[in-house]
Design a protein around this motif. Structure first.
Motif, mmCIF file in Angstrom:
data_model
loop_
_atom_site.group_PDB
_atom_site.id
_atom_site.type_symbol
_atom_site.label_atom_id
_atom_site.label_comp_id
_atom_site.label_asym_id
_atom_site.label_seq_id
_atom_site.Cartn_x
_atom_site.Cartn_y
_atom_site.Cartn_z
ATOM 1 N N PRO A 1 6.241 17.308 -11.455
ATOM 2 C CA PRO A 1 4.815 17.113 -11.176
ATOM 3 C C PRO A 1 4.628 16.198 -9.974
ATOM 4 C CG PRO A 1 5.265 16.840 -13.522
ATOM 5 C CD PRO A 1 6.601 16.925 -12.826
ATOM 6 N N ILE A 2 3.613 16.483 -9.184
ATOM 7 C CA ILE A 2 3.365 15.689 -7.982
ATOM 8 C C ILE A 2 2.483 14.495 -8.352
ATOM 9 C CG2 ILE A 2 2.582 15.725 -5.595
ATOM 10 C CD1 ILE A 2 2.911 18.752 -5.613
ATOM 11 N N THR A 3 3.125 13.394 -8.681
ATOM 12 C CA THR A 3 2.427 12.154 -9.005
ATOM 13 C C THR A 3 2.868 11.065 -8.044
ATOM 14 O OG1 THR A 3 4.135 11.492 -10.605
ATOM 15 C CG2 THR A 3 2.270 12.764 -11.453
ATOM 16 N N PHE A 4 2.031 10.051 -7.897
ATOM 17 C CA PHE A 4 2.363 8.948 -7.005
ATOM 18 C C PHE A 4 1.554 7.736 -7.402
ATOM 19 C CE2 PHE A 4 -1.138 11.269 -5.237
ATOM 20 C CZ PHE A 4 -1.943 10.359 -4.581
ATOM 21 N N GLY A 5 1.724 6.650 -6.662
ATOM 22 C CA GLY A 5 1.076 5.386 -7.002
ATOM 23 C C GLY A 5 2.091 4.419 -7.574
ATOM 24 N N ALA A 6 1.767 3.136 -7.562
ATOM 25 C CA ALA A 6 2.691 2.111 -8.043
ATOM 26 C C ALA A 6 3.129 2.379 -9.477
ATOM 27 C CB ALA A 6 2.038 0.727 -7.928
ATOM 28 N N ASP A 7 2.226 2.919 -10.296
ATOM 29 C CA ASP A 7 2.531 3.235 -11.694
ATOM 30 C C ASP A 7 2.433 4.730 -11.957
ATOM 31 O OD1 ASP A 7 2.819 0.463 -12.457
ATOM 32 O OD2 ASP A 7 0.625 0.303 -12.322
ATOM 33 N N GLN A 8 2.568 5.520 -10.891
ATOM 34 C CA GLN A 8 2.448 6.976 -11.007
ATOM 35 C C GLN A 8 1.131 7.364 -11.675
ATOM 36 O OE1 GLN A 8 5.033 9.190 -9.679
ATOM 37 N NE2 GLN A 8 5.297 7.166 -8.741
ATOM 38 N N GLN A 9 0.102 6.627 -11.349
ATOM 39 C CA GLN A 9 -1.198 6.845 -11.979
ATOM 40 C C GLN A 9 -2.043 7.900 -11.274
ATOM 41 O OE1 GLN A 9 -0.364 4.325 -10.087
ATOM 42 N NE2 GLN A 9 -2.081 3.480 -8.914
ATOM 43 N N LYS A 10 -1.603 8.332 -10.113
ATOM 44 C CA LYS A 10 -2.334 9.347 -9.364
ATOM 45 C C LYS A 10 -1.532 10.646 -9.326
ATOM 46 C CE LYS A 10 -4.580 5.955 -6.335
ATOM 47 N NZ LYS A 10 -4.824 5.557 -4.922
ATOM 48 N N VAL B 1 0.801 -1.239 0.000
ATOM 49 C CA VAL B 1 0.000 0.000 0.000
ATOM 50 C C VAL B 1 0.828 1.280 0.000
ATOM 51 C CG1 VAL B 1 -1.915 -1.139 1.186
ATOM 52 C CG2 VAL B 1 -0.164 0.031 2.539
ATOM 53 N N ARG B 2 2.111 1.203 0.304
ATOM 54 C CA ARG B 2 2.880 2.423 0.519
ATOM 55 C C ARG B 2 2.913 3.343 -0.702
ATOM 56 N NH1 ARG B 2 8.651 -0.781 0.916
ATOM 57 N NH2 ARG B 2 8.892 -1.203 -1.327
ATOM 58 N N ASP B 3 3.001 2.782 -1.904
ATOM 59 C CA ASP B 3 3.076 3.631 -3.093
ATOM 60 C C ASP B 3 1.792 4.394 -3.346
ATOM 61 O OD1 ASP B 3 5.684 2.858 -3.615
ATOM 62 O OD2 ASP B 3 5.089 1.179 -4.887
ATOM 63 N N ASP B 4 0.675 3.870 -2.856
ATOM 64 C CA ASP B 4 -0.613 4.525 -3.070
ATOM 65 C C ASP B 4 -0.881 5.640 -2.073
ATOM 66 O OD1 ASP B 4 -1.396 2.986 -5.279
ATOM 67 O OD2 ASP B 4 -2.094 1.362 -3.980
ATOM 68 N N ILE B 5 -0.139 5.657 -0.961
ATOM 69 C CA ILE B 5 -0.400 6.680 0.045
ATOM 70 C C ILE B 5 0.789 7.608 0.271
ATOM 71 C CG2 ILE B 5 -2.111 5.260 1.248
ATOM 72 C CD1 ILE B 5 0.018 4.621 3.331
ATOM 73 N N THR B 6 1.968 7.240 -0.226
ATOM 74 C CA THR B 6 3.153 8.064 -0.026
ATOM 75 C C THR B 6 3.365 8.968 -1.238
ATOM 76 O OG1 THR B 6 4.202 6.297 1.263
ATOM 77 C CG2 THR B 6 5.610 8.083 0.484
ATOM 78 N N ILE B 7 3.438 10.249 -0.991
ATOM 79 C CA ILE B 7 3.662 11.235 -2.051
ATOM 80 C C ILE B 7 5.086 11.764 -1.898
ATOM 81 C CG2 ILE B 7 2.904 13.422 -3.049
ATOM 82 C CD1 ILE B 7 0.148 12.897 -1.769
ATOM 83 N N ARG B 8 5.933 11.434 -2.846
ATOM 84 C CA ARG B 8 7.339 11.845 -2.787
ATOM 85 C C ARG B 8 7.503 13.186 -3.500
ATOM 86 N NH1 ARG B 8 11.001 7.794 -1.260
ATOM 87 N NH2 ARG B 8 9.921 5.864 -0.709
ATOM 88 N N LEU B 9 7.851 14.186 -2.741
ATOM 89 C CA LEU B 9 7.982 15.542 -3.273
ATOM 90 C C LEU B 9 9.372 15.766 -3.849
ATOM 91 C CD1 LEU B 9 6.320 17.484 -0.307
ATOM 92 C CD2 LEU B 9 5.230 16.747 -2.444
ATOM 93 N N GLU B 10 9.427 16.265 -5.069
ATOM 94 C CA GLU B 10 10.685 16.627 -5.714
ATOM 95 C C GLU B 10 10.510 17.979 -6.371
ATOM 96 O OE1 GLU B 10 12.966 13.492 -7.810
ATOM 97 O OE2 GLU B 10 11.194 12.241 -7.486
#
Length: 373
Positions: free
Chosen positions: A268-277, A255-264
């Motif tokens: 663009p602020i994307t996240f998710g296992a496939d950066q789908q969010k 679940v971590r990829d779906d709830i963790t937002i890595r800021l750079e």
């Protein structure tokens, strides 16, 4: 106070010749510009002491200690010009285990003591190690004023959402309803959000990372070390005795990829296992989660850690909740503002130019004084 078995004891001469590396602030200097460098290659072993590391087996502090000891050799600084100041708590044992100078100080007062050291010794790299209880309860006032003043020091805030050293009472970051020895029917207190607090205090560098993600932790430390001014790094740290698995969703591979937002910054602020969010800014200034496939790429928010306006960074800090619906990690804010140390030294130099160097003995012996034989 623990000393270092270093080579040489050189101090800075006050010149502005840069020894540091990394991006400088608007003043043209980084936090390390005046800190003497070593000409000897350093390794992790150089920063270990002969003291037995005494934390509970499995404590997240071990991982943080190893990450710091591994990262510091990259800076190439003389160990006698690095100082760790701590308050009271489990995390505050840290100076004993660092082969640098260190000070195990008073409950909640580490930022105040470190302020005096950093402002009087520009040739030092000063680090504060504190916990959520030490920093945000008795030490809350000292913390916010260090951030407000932008003193040139780095604050590592270990947040395990519990009082560990005093055996498991709820802390200023414990969630509402937390059942502990001091709140058998559940805590009634709304918790602090350390990132929101730091941004609200106009902190110039504010970041969050996790004890178990060594690569991310060290990347944040590198950026913090170079920052001229106060850098606050909140580190989610597991207390496996009194608050085990408090951050487990952020470490669970499912679940971590779906709830963790890595800021750079700049991305663009994307996240998710496939950066789908992704995150999209709302008309009200907050953020909402969207599916990348459903929106125009131009609608996706781009992280700007260097924005002088703290509103975006603050909005990002409000995304996480006690249920860890979405948790941003990384550098929320990294902006340029003259440090308190620079401003203070400039003011003192101006006073000397206008009034002369001064004579302390003459000052103490002047005015309304008398002698008793």
């Amino acid at each position: 106070m623990n000393g270092v078995n270093g080579h040489g004891g050189g101090t800075a001469n006050g010149a502005d010749t840069a020894n540091g590396t990394g991006a400088a602030n608007g003043t043209g200097r980084t936090a390390l510009s005046l800190v003497p460098k070593t000409d000897q290659k350093q390794t992790l072993k150089d920063f270990k002491t002969d003291q037995e590391v005494r934390w509970c087996p499995g404590c997240g502090d071990y991982a943080i200690l190893a990450a710091v000891q591994s990262f510091l050799p990259e800076l190439g600084l003389r160990r006698e010009n690095i100082t760790f100041v701590s308050g009271i708590g489990c995390s505050s044992r840290f100076p004993y285990y660092m082969n640098t100078y260190g000070f195990h100080s008073i409950h909640g007062r580490a930022p105040a003591i470190a302020t005096g050291l950093a402002t009087s010794r520009p040739d030092l790299s000063v680090w504060v190690v504190t916990g959520d209880g030490d920093a945000l309860s008795i030490g809350g006032n000292h913390l916010i004023h260090a951030l407000r003043r932008n003193v040139n020091l780095k604050i590592l805030l270990f947040n395990n959402r519990i009082y560990g050293l005093t055996k498991g009472q709820y802390s200023p970051t414990s969630e509402i309803g937390k059942i502990t020895k001091s709140t058998p029917m559940g805590s009634l207190d709304a918790p602090f959000n350390p990132i929101s607090l730091a941004i609200g205090a106009e902190g110039t560098f504010v970041a969050r990372t996790i004890d178990s993600d060594r690569k991310h932790l060290q990347s944040v430390l590198r950026e913090a070390a170079q920052h001229e001014g106060t850098a606050l790094v909140e580190i989610y740290q597991n207390c496996n005795i009194f608050n085990d698995n408090a951050f487990e969703p952020l470490k669970d591979a499912e679940v971590r990829d779906d709830i963790t937002i890595r800021l750079e910054h700049g991305k663009p602020i994307t996240f998710g296992a496939d950066q789908q969010k992704a995150l999209r800014r709302t008309p009200g200034g907050s953020f909402e989660v969207v599916n990348v496939a459903d929106v125009d790429p131009a609608e996706i928010a781009v992280h700007d850690a260097h924005n002088p306006d703290p509103s975006q960074a603050f909005a990002l800090s409000r995304l996480d909740s006690p249920a860890f619906e979405h948790t941003p990690i990384g550098v929320f804010r990294n902006v340029d503002r003259p440090s308190y140390d620079q401003e203070m030294r400039a003011q003192m130099n101006e006073a000397v130019e206008q009034q002369g160097k001064g004579d302390l003995a003459a000052l103490l012996g002047s005015g309304d004084t008398w002698r008793i034989d």
